[in-house]
Enzyme design. Structure first.
Site: not given
Length: 406
Positions: A109, A131, A157, A255, A279
């Site tokens: 992440s 992100y 994501t 994602k 999620h």
């Protein structure tokens, strides 16, 4: 902790994690939004599916290997990226080592507690998660840092809407761990000396900063600082997704796909793979379980890009069911975090071994020699089980052209 650190099921790892972790930390792992219907459906839907086993003709050896985003994988499980971790002082580095030891791909992440350089050193087969947050220049800087560190793929994501509350209460997460925060959290933390000692003996406290989002020469922002940046960033368009694909120039997984029309747009945007995801129940509550919507998406785009699934995977049989319904691999999150909390790196390896063993048993029982042979014929699928969201009324090419503004 039990005298025997080994556990037989992911459910047991969860029980040990709950016992070891402060309530606020464990509650953060439970996550879910609003009523929690989606998180419950993610796990419950797998139990609605049955197997149709064969009794003769089993294979003595089974091939569980695959590739994901161009990287080899000993079996079809990928470490899904999860944000700031306070369950163990070694955090993502321990998880990366465990994944490397089991021959699996690590997803890191951008909100991780450990720098990307340390994680790729522990596992060369790492995909960096991003992100849509900050300016384009900022995102390119973060991608280039990941590339320089050796990341082999990018995960974008986009399925995060961040519900502000849940019916059973949201944990209090401090901006940073300072004296005031420690005093406020003491009643929650002190009854868990094992967890407290795991940090104390390293001389570190739980780190709530996000080092992979630090600008060159600047301090790492806190989780809430990073969240604030995301909140202030205009959400991306499909043209933005195409731009990011071009900037990265390598394997990229989108994602968060729940709809067939979005999957078709993703193909036209040039992504290498998608993950059918909600999620982990942290997006819009009452979204159907991902295993229910997987078949329609896999049928629509599975011959053109890799289709993965995340959400609700707790057993090796769950992995087999996802593969049978069209997934190339699954991504796991909470399962390995519970293992990490229960027994550090060895606990993560324990969880991965449980999933591998259950998958191997399912491949054996259904009479196959390889995971790639699993199909819907191996399952009992109840009437009305599947859901199709966003079935397009236009052809795929016309829909994709509309999406990218042609």
């Amino acid at each position: 902790m039990s005298k025997n650190p080994w556990f037989e099921t992911v459910a047991e790892a969860q029980r040990r994690a709950e016992k070891r972790l402060p309530g606020s930390v464990y509650s953060a792992l439970l996550a879910g939004s609003e009523r929690g219907r989606t998180i419950d459906d993610n796990t419950g839907a797998f139990a609605e599916l049955g197997f149709a086993p064969r009794v003769v003709g089993h294979h003595a050896q089974r091939d569980l290997t695959t590739t994901v985003l161009g990287m080899p994988s000993a079996f079809p499980v990928v470490i899904s990226p999860t944000g700031v971790q306070a369950v163990h002082p070694d955090g993502e580095v321990a998880i990366a080592r465990a994944a490397a030891n089991r021959g699996l791909v690590m997803g890191l992440s951008s909100y991780a507690s450990k720098p990307v350089e340390e994680v790729t050193a522990a596992n060369p087969n790492t995909a960096f998660q991003l992100y849509w947050s900050g300016s384009r220049e900022t995102m390119v800087q973060r991608m280039e840092r990941a590339r320089a560190a050796g990341c082999k793929a990018l995960i974008l994501t986009l399925d995060w809407s961040f519900s502000n509350g849940r019916d059973w209460g949201s944990p209090v997460i401090p901006e940073k761990i300072d004296l005031r925060a420690m005093l406020r959290l003491a009643p929650d933390v002190l009854p868990h000396p094992g967890w407290l000692w795991s940090f104390a003996r390293t001389g570190r406290i739980p780190d709530l900063t996000t080092p992979n989002l630090a600008a060159p020469g600047a301090a790492a922002p806190t989780f809430f600082g990073a969240y604030g940046e995301w909140m202030q960033t205009t959400p991306p368009t499909w043209q933005d997704v195409s731009w990011l694909v071009e900037q990265w120039g390598g394997p990229l997984l989108l994602k968060g796909v729940s709809r067939v029309d979005d999957a078709l747009r993703a193909v036209d945007a040039g992504v290498s793979a998608i993950s059918v995801s909600n999620h982990g129940g942290n997006n819009l509550d009452t979204t159907p379980a991902t295993i229910r919507i997987l078949p329609s998406i896999a049928e629509a785009v599975g011959d053109r890009i890799e289709v993965l699934l995340d959400g609700g995977v707790r057993r090796g049989g769950d992995v087999a069911k996802a593969l049978a319904l069209g997934a190339r691999a699954v991504m796991i999150g909470r399962a390995y975090l519970w293992g990490l909390a229960a027994n550090g790196q060895a606990g993560v390896e324990n969880v991965l071994d449980i999933l591998r063993g259950g998958l191997d048993s399912a491949v054996l029982g259904t009479g196959h020699a390889a995971v790639g042979e699993l199909s819907p014929d191996d399952l009992v699928v109840p009437e009305g089980f599947t859901r199709t969201l966003g079935a397009p009324t236009l052809g795929a090419s016309a829909l994709g052209a509309r999406a990218i503004g042609v």
